[in-house]
Design a protein around this motif. Structure first.
Motif, PDB file in Angstrom:
ATOM      1  N   LEU A   1      53.525 -12.907  23.631  1.00  0.00           N
ATOM      2  CA  LEU A   1      52.846 -13.913  22.807  1.00  0.00           C
ATOM      3  C   LEU A   1      52.727 -15.229  23.552  1.00  0.00           C
ATOM      4  N   LEU A   2      53.759 -15.600  24.312  1.00  0.00           N
ATOM      5  CA  LEU A   2      53.708 -16.842  25.082  1.00  0.00           C
ATOM      6  C   LEU A   2      52.637 -16.770  26.164  1.00  0.00           C
ATOM      7  N   ARG A   3      52.526 -15.621  26.816  1.00  0.00           N
ATOM      8  CA  ARG A   3      51.514 -15.453  27.855  1.00  0.00           C
ATOM      9  C   ARG A   3      50.109 -15.532  27.258  1.00  0.00           C
ATOM     10  N   GLU A   4      49.876 -14.843  26.146  1.00  0.00           N
ATOM     11  CA  GLU A   4      48.566 -14.888  25.500  1.00  0.00           C
ATOM     12  C   GLU A   4      48.242 -16.286  24.988  1.00  0.00           C
ATOM     13  N   SER A   5      49.261 -16.981  24.486  1.00  0.00           N
ATOM     14  CA  SER A   5      49.044 -18.341  23.974  1.00  0.00           C
ATOM     15  C   SER A   5      48.673 -19.292  25.098  1.00  0.00           C
ATOM     16  N   ALA A   6      49.300 -19.116  26.256  1.00  0.00           N
ATOM     17  CA  ALA A   6      48.969 -19.971  27.410  1.00  0.00           C
ATOM     18  C   ALA A   6      47.521 -19.774  27.821  1.00  0.00           C
ATOM     19  N   GLU A   7      47.053 -18.540  27.788  1.00  0.00           N
ATOM     20  CA  GLU A   7      45.650 -18.274  28.129  1.00  0.00           C
ATOM     21  C   GLU A   7      44.712 -18.949  27.131  1.00  0.00           C
ATOM     22  N   LYS A   8      45.092 -18.933  25.849  1.00  0.00           N
ATOM     23  CA  LYS A   8      44.245 -19.569  24.826  1.00  0.00           C
ATOM     24  C   LYS A   8      44.280 -21.086  24.923  1.00  0.00           C
ATOM     25  N   ILE A   9      45.392 -21.649  25.395  1.00  0.00           N
ATOM     26  CA  ILE A   9      45.467 -23.109  25.572  1.00  0.00           C
ATOM     27  C   ILE A   9      44.503 -23.551  26.670  1.00  0.00           C
TER      28      ILE A   9
END
Length: 406
Positions: free
Chosen positions: A119-127
């Motif tokens: 989830l942290l990796r996917e969230s970083a991509e969305k940021i």
């Protein structure tokens, strides 16, 4: 003892064993019941999400539905874990199979940490590459339903943990709360973008990922500590200590250790102080009675080590008081137990053990020297013999005539 009478009772042991098996069987049925409700709930949630995803054409919603199906599968595996953990001991596993529940909790904790990292990796991509979230009433209904379902599961597994005392259920409850946090983050992002035009999906996901990671860390910490060996539950420890102290003829309990081999598989060793005038048979009968009652009341195999106490010596309270004074004067963070006195021609022998209340930089020998010095100030005839317990690990015994002469 009467002719033909034996110390202890095989019938009592067999009855206690049958009672323990009955309790284990009842616990297994409770675990299966809670798991069955969990599996059914996950299947309903998964089916609802797959249907909504199929109707809306959303691949992500369909994927989330299959994720619920895998959750149902993991709960089914938990049921198998409970089944194998409840099996009686055998030659290869003489202490039973109860720790399989802790192993399951370790695997669940690892899975939760993996979800948090993903989830942290996917969230970083969305940021760094924000994308708008499409609002729809169907999606709102889906998210609210998912949150309600997972909140119910979190409550269910927490209730199950309180009912049967299983760290595995506690882990599944934390996993359900992590799912609530993740879905709640999506819901908040959806509302923020709908009403205020804020694209915060990535930031919300990152915040939720840290919550999930912390939950996974707590699950792993609890499970690994149980496998390595952690302090027992304070309420259980106090209840056992109170039980042993309740018997006439017992003057104190110390050095009690609870060895945990899984829920319902506990072995206890304790030092009980008894009147030094009791015969070997009398002290054995009392110890045997305590062990049988501990097996009946706590389903714990217990070993009692008998320590003599000179309760018939009218000067013994004075010697105890002097030792308390010496400890206070020394300034050491210690308490004493296993106190025994013997008045001999060469002096008044005081034998005891010291337990540390907190960390102490002094060595065992230095602790002995300070206590012995303070005792000699109170009475030069005192001959001190002691050993220091550090987290249930006893060191070398210091004192006695041989040490005093050095």
């Amino acid at each position: 003892m009467k002719e033909g009478e034996t110390v202890g009772s095989s019938d009592g042991g067999s009855e206690s064993s049958r009672n323990r098996s009955s309790v284990q069987g009842k616990r297994l049925k409770q675990c299966f019941g809670f798991c069955a409700v969990g599996v059914l709930t996950d299947l309903l949630l998964g089916g609802f999400k797959i249907f909504m995803g199929w109707e809306s054409g959303s691949i992500s919603v369909i994927g989330d539905g299959f994720n619920n199906m895998t959750d149902a599968g993991s709960v089914f595996l938990l049921m198998l874990t409970f089944y194998f953990a409840s099996r009686p001991s055998d030659r290869e596993h003489p202490f039973g199979h109860g720790r399989m529940e802790y192993l399951n909790s370790t695997l669940m904790g690892t899975a939760v940490v993996y979800v948090g990292v993903s989830l942290l990796r996917e969230s970083a991509e969305k940021i760094f590459h924000p994308q708008p979230v499409l609002f729809s009433m169907e999606l709102m209904i889906l998210l609210v339903t998912a949150i309600a379902g997972k909140l119910f599961l979190a409550w269910l597994y927490r209730t199950a943990d309180e009912a049967v005392g299983s760290k595995a259920f506690r882990a599944y409850s934390a996993d359900s709360l992590a799912d609530v946090a993740a879905t709640g983050g999506v819901l908040m992002s959806l509302l923020a973008e709908k009403f205020w035009g804020w694209t915060v999906d990535g930031w919300a996901g990152a915040a939720v990922s840290f919550v999930v990671l912390y939950a996974g860390y707590e699950i792993l910490k609890s499970a690994v500590n149980a496998l390595i060996g952690a302090p027992p539950d304070a309420r259980l420890y106090q209840a056992m200590e109170k039980k042993i102290n309740s018997y006439p003829g017992i003057y104190g309990v110390h050095d009690m250790i609870i060895h945990d081999y899984g829920p319902g598989s506990q072995f206890v060793s304790a030092h009980a102080e008894m009147d030094s005038r009791m015969s070997l048979v009398e002290s054995h009968q009392l110890a045997d009675r305590i062990m049988q009652d501990m097996l009946h009341d706590f389903h714990a195999q217990t070993v009692i080590h008998v320590d003599p106490r000179a309760v018939d010596n009218p000067r013994e309270p004075k010697y105890r008081k002097d030792l308390e004074t010496a400890i206070i004067q020394s300034g050491l963070p210690v308490t004493f137990h296993d106190f025994f006195t013997a008045e001999k021609r060469d002096g008044i022998h005081l034998s005891f053990e010291l337990g540390l209340e907190r960390e102490c930089p002094l060595s065992d020998r230095e602790i002995y020297d300070k206590i012995d010095s303070e005792m000699k100030k109170l009475n030069p005839n005192y001959v001190t013999e002691l050993l220091v317990d550090r987290n249930f690990i006893s060191g070398q015994r210091y004192g006695g005539i041989s040490t005093a002469k050095k």
